[in-house]
Motif scaffolding. Sequence first.
Motif, PDB file in Angstrom:
ATOM      1  N   HIS A  73       0.847  -1.190   0.000  1.00  0.00           N
ATOM      2  CA  HIS A  73       0.000   0.000   0.000  1.00  0.00           C
ATOM      3  C   HIS A  73       0.884   1.241   0.000  1.00  0.00           C
ATOM      4  CE1 HIS A  73      -4.174  -1.547   1.087  1.00  0.00           C
ATOM      5  NE2 HIS A  73      -3.451  -2.595   0.728  1.00  0.00           N
ATOM      6  N   GLU A  74       0.445   2.251  -0.749  1.00  0.00           N
ATOM      7  CA  GLU A  74       1.169   3.516  -0.858  1.00  0.00           C
ATOM      8  C   GLU A  74       0.175   4.665  -0.708  1.00  0.00           C
ATOM      9  OE1 GLU A  74       4.035   3.800  -4.108  1.00  0.00           O
ATOM     10  OE2 GLU A  74       3.572   1.728  -4.620  1.00  0.00           O
ATOM     11  N   ALA A  75       0.691   5.846  -0.395  1.00  0.00           N
ATOM     12  CA  ALA A  75      -0.146   7.051  -0.314  1.00  0.00           C
ATOM     13  C   ALA A  75      -0.495   7.488  -1.732  1.00  0.00           C
ATOM     14  CB  ALA A  75       0.592   8.158   0.426  1.00  0.00           C
ATOM     15  N   LEU A  76      -1.787   7.411  -2.064  1.00  0.00           N
ATOM     16  CA  LEU A  76      -2.242   7.718  -3.417  1.00  0.00           C
ATOM     17  C   LEU A  76      -3.351   8.753  -3.396  1.00  0.00           C
ATOM     18  CD1 LEU A  76      -2.585   4.066  -4.810  1.00  0.00           C
ATOM     19  CD2 LEU A  76      -0.607   5.598  -5.005  1.00  0.00           C
ATOM     20  N   LEU A  77      -3.634   9.286  -4.580  1.00  0.00           N
ATOM     21  CA  LEU A  77      -4.813  10.108  -4.798  1.00  0.00           C
ATOM     22  C   LEU A  77      -5.763   9.312  -5.675  1.00  0.00           C
ATOM     23  CD1 LEU A  77      -3.298  13.619  -5.616  1.00  0.00           C
ATOM     24  CD2 LEU A  77      -4.246  12.825  -3.434  1.00  0.00           C
ATOM     25  N   LEU A 109      -5.857   6.435 -10.280  1.00  0.00           N
ATOM     26  CA  LEU A 109      -5.009   6.484  -9.101  1.00  0.00           C
ATOM     27  C   LEU A 109      -3.638   7.020  -9.495  1.00  0.00           C
ATOM     28  CD1 LEU A 109      -5.769   2.980  -7.530  1.00  0.00           C
ATOM     29  CD2 LEU A 109      -6.794   5.185  -6.930  1.00  0.00           C
ATOM     30  N   ILE A 110      -3.141   7.974  -8.717  1.00  0.00           N
ATOM     31  CA  ILE A 110      -1.784   8.494  -8.903  1.00  0.00           C
ATOM     32  C   ILE A 110      -1.149   8.616  -7.524  1.00  0.00           C
ATOM     33  CG2 ILE A 110      -2.358   9.753 -11.022  1.00  0.00           C
ATOM     34  CD1 ILE A 110      -2.291  12.349  -9.295  1.00  0.00           C
ATOM     35  N   ARG A 111       0.159   8.809  -7.511  1.00  0.00           N
ATOM     36  CA  ARG A 111       0.836   9.053  -6.237  1.00  0.00           C
ATOM     37  C   ARG A 111       0.354  10.370  -5.654  1.00  0.00           C
ATOM     38  NH1 ARG A 111       6.449   6.648  -7.853  1.00  0.00           N
ATOM     39  NH2 ARG A 111       6.231   4.651  -6.820  1.00  0.00           N
ATOM     40  N   ASN A 112       0.315  10.416  -4.321  1.00  0.00           N
ATOM     41  CA  ASN A 112      -0.171  11.602  -3.631  1.00  0.00           C
ATOM     42  C   ASN A 112       0.734  12.787  -3.933  1.00  0.00           C
ATOM     43  OD1 ASN A 112      -1.228  13.482  -1.883  1.00  0.00           O
ATOM     44  ND2 ASN A 112      -1.521  12.018  -0.226  1.00  0.00           N
ATOM     45  N   ASP A 113       0.132  13.869  -4.413  1.00  0.00           N
ATOM     46  CA  ASP A 113       0.850  15.092  -4.767  1.00  0.00           C
ATOM     47  C   ASP A 113      -0.126  16.253  -4.595  1.00  0.00           C
ATOM     48  OD1 ASP A 113       1.718  17.352  -6.342  1.00  0.00           O
ATOM     49  OD2 ASP A 113       3.096  16.024  -7.408  1.00  0.00           O
ATOM     50  N   HIS A 114       0.129  17.115  -3.613  1.00  0.00           N
ATOM     51  CA  HIS A 114      -0.828  18.184  -3.306  1.00  0.00           C
ATOM     52  C   HIS A 114      -1.003  19.180  -4.447  1.00  0.00           C
ATOM     53  CE1 HIS A 114       2.936  20.201  -2.163  1.00  0.00           C
ATOM     54  NE2 HIS A 114       2.267  21.323  -2.312  1.00  0.00           N
ATOM     55  N   VAL A 127     -11.172  14.479  -5.552  1.00  0.00           N
ATOM     56  CA  VAL A 127      -9.909  13.894  -5.116  1.00  0.00           C
ATOM     57  C   VAL A 127     -10.038  13.409  -3.678  1.00  0.00           C
ATOM     58  CG1 VAL A 127      -7.449  14.316  -4.734  1.00  0.00           C
ATOM     59  CG2 VAL A 127      -8.626  15.462  -6.616  1.00  0.00           C
ATOM     60  N   GLN A 128      -9.563  12.187  -3.461  1.00  0.00           N
ATOM     61  CA  GLN A 128      -9.540  11.639  -2.103  1.00  0.00           C
ATOM     62  C   GLN A 128      -8.187  10.981  -1.880  1.00  0.00           C
ATOM     63  OE1 GLN A 128     -12.825   9.049  -1.165  1.00  0.00           O
ATOM     64  NE2 GLN A 128     -11.834   8.264   0.660  1.00  0.00           N
ATOM     65  N   GLU A 129      -7.585  11.229  -0.708  1.00  0.00           N
ATOM     66  CA  GLU A 129      -6.332  10.565  -0.349  1.00  0.00           C
ATOM     67  C   GLU A 129      -6.657   9.164   0.154  1.00  0.00           C
ATOM     68  OE1 GLU A 129      -4.009  12.901   2.365  1.00  0.00           O
ATOM     69  OE2 GLU A 129      -4.080  14.661   1.065  1.00  0.00           O
ATOM     70  N   ILE A 130      -5.943   8.161  -0.382  1.00  0.00           N
ATOM     71  CA  ILE A 130      -6.148   6.777   0.041  1.00  0.00           C
ATOM     72  C   ILE A 130      -4.805   6.075   0.171  1.00  0.00           C
ATOM     73  CG2 ILE A 130      -8.426   6.623  -1.082  1.00  0.00           C
ATOM     74  CD1 ILE A 130      -7.060   4.863  -3.251  1.00  0.00           C
ATOM     75  N   ASP A 131      -4.799   4.957   0.860  1.00  0.00           N
ATOM     76  CA  ASP A 131      -3.645   4.052   0.894  1.00  0.00           C
ATOM     77  C   ASP A 131      -4.090   2.790   0.172  1.00  0.00           C
ATOM     78  OD1 ASP A 131      -1.820   5.602   2.256  1.00  0.00           O
ATOM     79  OD2 ASP A 131      -2.431   4.893   4.223  1.00  0.00           O
TER      80      ASP A 131
END
Length: 168
Positions: A73-77, A109-114, A127-131
């Motif tokens: 699991h990774e921090a994704l958007l 899904l992409i890597r989390n990037d504000h 947009v929702q932050e997910i793992d």
Amino acid sequence: MRVTVVLPAGHWDPAREVDRLVADHDGRFRRRVLMQGTKGTEFLLDLETARHLYDGDGLLLPDGAVVRVTAAHEALLEIRAGSMTLLLQLAWHLGNRHLAASIETDRILIRNDHVIAAMVRGLGGLVQEIDAPFDPQSGAYHEQDSRAPDVHAHHHHEHDGHGHTHDH
């Protein structure tokens, strides 16, 4: 132990699984590296060329046993939209920025990037932050994604003299 064969997800017998290799997206793009499974199985991954290991792929050990590749699991958007047209437009904007993306029927899904999250919201996306595991599509000029159909296969019809498929 030396591993030289990767078995595509869904194309090997799960009863042969003896261990799991858990790694994030970057940790699953490999050619030659010492690795260790969660149960302690140590092996040298020694592939002819660098390739991406997908969630569910199997690494064939010399004795016929298999180490399952598991995407960490990774921090994704998670990006969604109110319409398919908007989701396609958002996909175009993400692709225009050369971002690794996992494109599904109703989300991207992409890597989390504000910064990218703000851009997507500004374009009307949700947009929702997910793992979650991250298995983005491979690029057009890279190896074929083993999860996708062979886009280079074509079919001949009876009128051209033969009715079978060729893979190129």
